[in-house]
Write a protein that holds these residues in place. Structure first.
Motif, mmCIF file in Angstrom:
data_model
loop_
_atom_site.group_PDB
_atom_site.id
_atom_site.type_symbol
_atom_site.label_atom_id
_atom_site.label_comp_id
_atom_site.label_asym_id
_atom_site.label_seq_id
_atom_site.Cartn_x
_atom_site.Cartn_y
_atom_site.Cartn_z
ATOM 1 N N HIS A 1 47.543 51.937 16.847
ATOM 2 C CA HIS A 1 47.934 52.272 15.471
ATOM 3 C C HIS A 1 46.825 53.141 14.909
ATOM 4 C CE1 HIS A 1 49.740 52.014 11.547
ATOM 5 N NE2 HIS A 1 48.571 51.679 11.045
ATOM 6 N N ARG A 2 47.150 54.413 14.678
ATOM 7 C CA ARG A 2 46.155 55.389 14.211
ATOM 8 C C ARG A 2 44.946 55.434 15.142
ATOM 9 N NH1 ARG A 2 46.390 54.579 7.655
ATOM 10 N NH2 ARG A 2 48.610 55.005 7.483
ATOM 11 N N GLY A 3 45.224 55.318 16.429
ATOM 12 C CA GLY A 3 44.173 55.417 17.435
ATOM 13 C C GLY A 3 43.417 54.133 17.706
ATOM 14 N N ILE A 4 43.744 53.070 17.002
ATOM 15 C CA ILE A 4 43.061 51.788 17.168
ATOM 16 C C ILE A 4 43.971 50.848 17.953
ATOM 17 C CG2 ILE A 4 42.065 49.796 15.969
ATOM 18 C CD1 ILE A 4 41.610 51.723 13.574
ATOM 19 N N PRO A 5 43.462 50.221 19.026
ATOM 20 C CA PRO A 5 44.293 49.289 19.799
ATOM 21 C C PRO A 5 44.790 48.125 18.945
ATOM 22 C CG PRO A 5 42.273 49.804 20.984
ATOM 23 C CD PRO A 5 42.129 50.381 19.600
ATOM 24 N N VAL A 6 46.071 47.814 19.074
ATOM 25 C CA VAL A 6 46.670 46.691 18.362
ATOM 26 C C VAL A 6 46.446 45.436 19.202
ATOM 27 C CG1 VAL A 6 48.813 45.726 17.429
ATOM 28 C CG2 VAL A 6 48.390 48.191 17.307
ATOM 29 N N TYR A 7 45.888 44.410 18.585
ATOM 30 C CA TYR A 7 45.560 43.177 19.288
ATOM 31 C C TYR A 7 46.804 42.564 19.938
ATOM 32 C CZ TYR A 7 44.091 38.393 20.148
ATOM 33 O OH TYR A 7 43.836 37.197 20.745
ATOM 34 N N ASN A 8 46.667 42.209 21.199
ATOM 35 C CA ASN A 8 47.691 41.480 21.948
ATOM 36 C C ASN A 8 49.007 42.254 22.098
ATOM 37 O OD1 ASN A 8 48.076 39.237 23.520
ATOM 38 N ND2 ASN A 8 49.017 38.035 21.896
ATOM 39 N N ARG A 9 48.947 43.577 22.072
ATOM 40 C CA ARG A 9 50.154 44.404 22.244
ATOM 41 C C ARG A 9 49.988 45.265 23.492
ATOM 42 N NH1 ARG A 9 54.622 42.997 20.405
ATOM 43 N NH2 ARG A 9 55.275 45.142 20.401
#
Length: 82
Positions: free
Chosen positions: A62-70
């Motif tokens: 999301h906006r270049g930031i890894p989404v936790y546990n996805r």
């Protein structure tokens, strides 16, 4: 059974991130919404096991930031989603 684990790891081979991303994007309608932008995913790892199965792990961003546990796990045999 635990004694076999190191042998399995020795047979695993890296799959190039570019190839893994191409495979994942080619079958994206089968595992993700068509509205899910390609820019919001990255390959976290990819390897081929001794049986010829290629394992690809796709991380949602999301906006270049890894989404936790996805993280989506995909398996390919001869270039087709298994």
């Amino acid at each position: 059974m635990l004694g076999l684990l190191p042998l399995t790891a020795l047979h695993a081979q890296s799959v190039s991130p570019k190839k893994a991303l191409e495979q994942a994007l080619a079958v994206r309608p089968q595992w993700a919404s068509p509205n899910y932008p390609a820019a919001d995913l990255r390959i976290s790892s990819a390897y081929a096991d001794a049986d010829g199965l290629e394992h690809v792990y796709v991380q949602q961003l999301h906006r270049g930031i890894p989404v936790y546990n996805r993280v989506q796990s995909l398996a390919f045999r001869q270039g087709r989603l298994a």
